[in-house]
Design an enzyme around this catalytic site. Structure first.
Site, PDB file in Angstrom:
ATOM      1  N   LYS A  95      16.107  -3.256  -9.281  1.00  0.00           N
ATOM      2  CA  LYS A  95      14.961  -2.379  -9.545  1.00  0.00           C
ATOM      3  C   LYS A  95      14.888  -1.286  -8.493  1.00  0.00           C
ATOM      4  O   LYS A  95      15.493  -1.359  -7.421  1.00  0.00           O
ATOM      5  CB  LYS A  95      13.653  -3.171  -9.564  1.00  0.00           C
ATOM      6  CG  LYS A  95      13.328  -3.942  -8.263  1.00  0.00           C
ATOM      7  CD  LYS A  95      12.697  -3.121  -7.152  1.00  0.00           C
ATOM      8  CE  LYS A  95      12.322  -3.988  -5.951  1.00  0.00           C
ATOM      9  NZ  LYS A  95      11.932  -3.166  -4.764  1.00  0.00           N
ATOM     10  N   ASP A 109       7.849  -9.757  -5.614  1.00  0.00           N
ATOM     11  CA  ASP A 109       8.636  -8.961  -6.555  1.00  0.00           C
ATOM     12  C   ASP A 109       9.164  -9.779  -7.728  1.00  0.00           C
ATOM     13  O   ASP A 109       9.673  -9.205  -8.706  1.00  0.00           O
ATOM     14  CB  ASP A 109       9.840  -8.313  -5.848  1.00  0.00           C
ATOM     15  CG  ASP A 109       9.452  -7.124  -4.993  1.00  0.00           C
ATOM     16  OD1 ASP A 109       8.272  -6.732  -5.024  1.00  0.00           O
ATOM     17  OD2 ASP A 109      10.333  -6.595  -4.299  1.00  0.00           O
TER      18      ASP A 109
END
Length: 297
Positions: free
Chosen positions: A24, A150
């Site tokens: 990401k 995350d």
């Protein structure tokens, strides 16, 4: 290598199944305050990529969770997020099954690309399916938060506006984009960054509309890392020749966004070959979800 390619649903004769764990980017990252327990509050946008690690899983009927090989140098199995994810799912679901876990590591540790978090999410999501554990997405996301802030975004598998410590996720539509990403090869512990006097911890709260208008940019950790690590500053200086560089997460990874793949590839050609650089595409949906859908066909 630009993307996960055929790594989405490969099964081999040794009984392993292979699953994507996409990386990401944080398209911006602001720190807006601190909770009573000391955790910092933030606002960010997570963008999933077509590049990442591969996770190999092989079911066991003896209940053991074993790591095969070494995913990150120096990380013991007990601290490995992929192993911890499997054990957390086993405990939450009561499954008597186990698994062997292999990590084909492509995403550098400490770069802010979320590699370890994505590895953990892939283990949670896939073993939930392979074990028949039956946990829904919300339950898996709750388990994921216990592993790291995350991890939930990778479990849910969609680009998101994030708040809180990163766990309050709102799906967000993002325009197609390609990214030139560079890993400077250095790592500063996140705890040291949070202790820096240069870190801005009180950025005013924003709304999604501010991001859509282009008003939200920057990363709170950027000035800290650029001051602490000459290698990060050097990469920023080189990337300014091809665009506007940004930092992702609290790692050293840098990136420049482009509207087309051709533009990103040209920028890559314009940079010194000594840089650890690649072109990757942003995706709307995690390749992991696509792989799970293919498994059900």
């Amino acid at each position: 290598m630009d993307g996960l390619g055929t790594m989405t649903d490969t099964h081999d004769v040794a009984g392993w199944s292979w699953w994507p764990a996409p990386a990401k980017l944080n398209l911006f990252l602001h720190i807006t305050g601190r909770r009573a327990d000391g955790y910092h509050l933030l606002q960010t946008v997570f963008r999933l990529l077509d590049w990442g690690d591969r996770i190999g899983l092989r079911l066991r009927d003896d209940g053991q969770i074993l790591r095969v090989g070494e995913s990150v140098a120096g990380v013991a199995p007990e601290q490995d997020l992929a192993v911890r994810a499997a054990r957390a799912l086993q405990q939450a679901s009561g499954s008597r099954l186990g698994a062997d876990i292999r990590v084909d590591k492509q995403v550098p540790a400490g770069g802010g690309f979320g590699g370890g978090s994505s590895d953990a999410a892939t283990v949670l999501v896939v073993l939930n399916r392979l074990w028949g554990a039956g946990l829904d997405e919300d339950a898996l996301a709750s388990l994921a938060l216990g592993l790291g802030a995350d991890v939930p975004v990778f479990v849910r598998g969609r680009n998101a506006w994030a708040e809180g410590v990163g766990e309050q996720l709102t799906p967000i539509a993002l325009a197609p984009a390609w990214y030139l990403v560079v890993e400077p090869g250095v790592h500063v512990p996140t705890a040291a960054l949070f202790q820096s006097a240069q870190l801005t911890r009180d950025t005013p709260m924003a709304i999604i509309g501010n991001f859509a208008s282009g008003a939200l940019t920057g990363n709170a950790f950027e000035p800290v890392l650029r001051a602490l690590e000459p290698a990060v500053e050097a990469v920023f200086q080189q990337l300014t020749q091809v665009g506007t560089p940004r930092l992702t997460g609290s790692g050293s990874g840098c990136f420049v966004e482009f509207a087309t793949r051709d533009a990103a590839q040209q920028a890559l050609r314009d940079l010194p070959r000594t840089l650890q650089a690649r072109v990757v595409a942003g995706v709307d949906r995690s390749p992991l979800l696509d792989a799970l859908d293919a498994m059900d066909v």
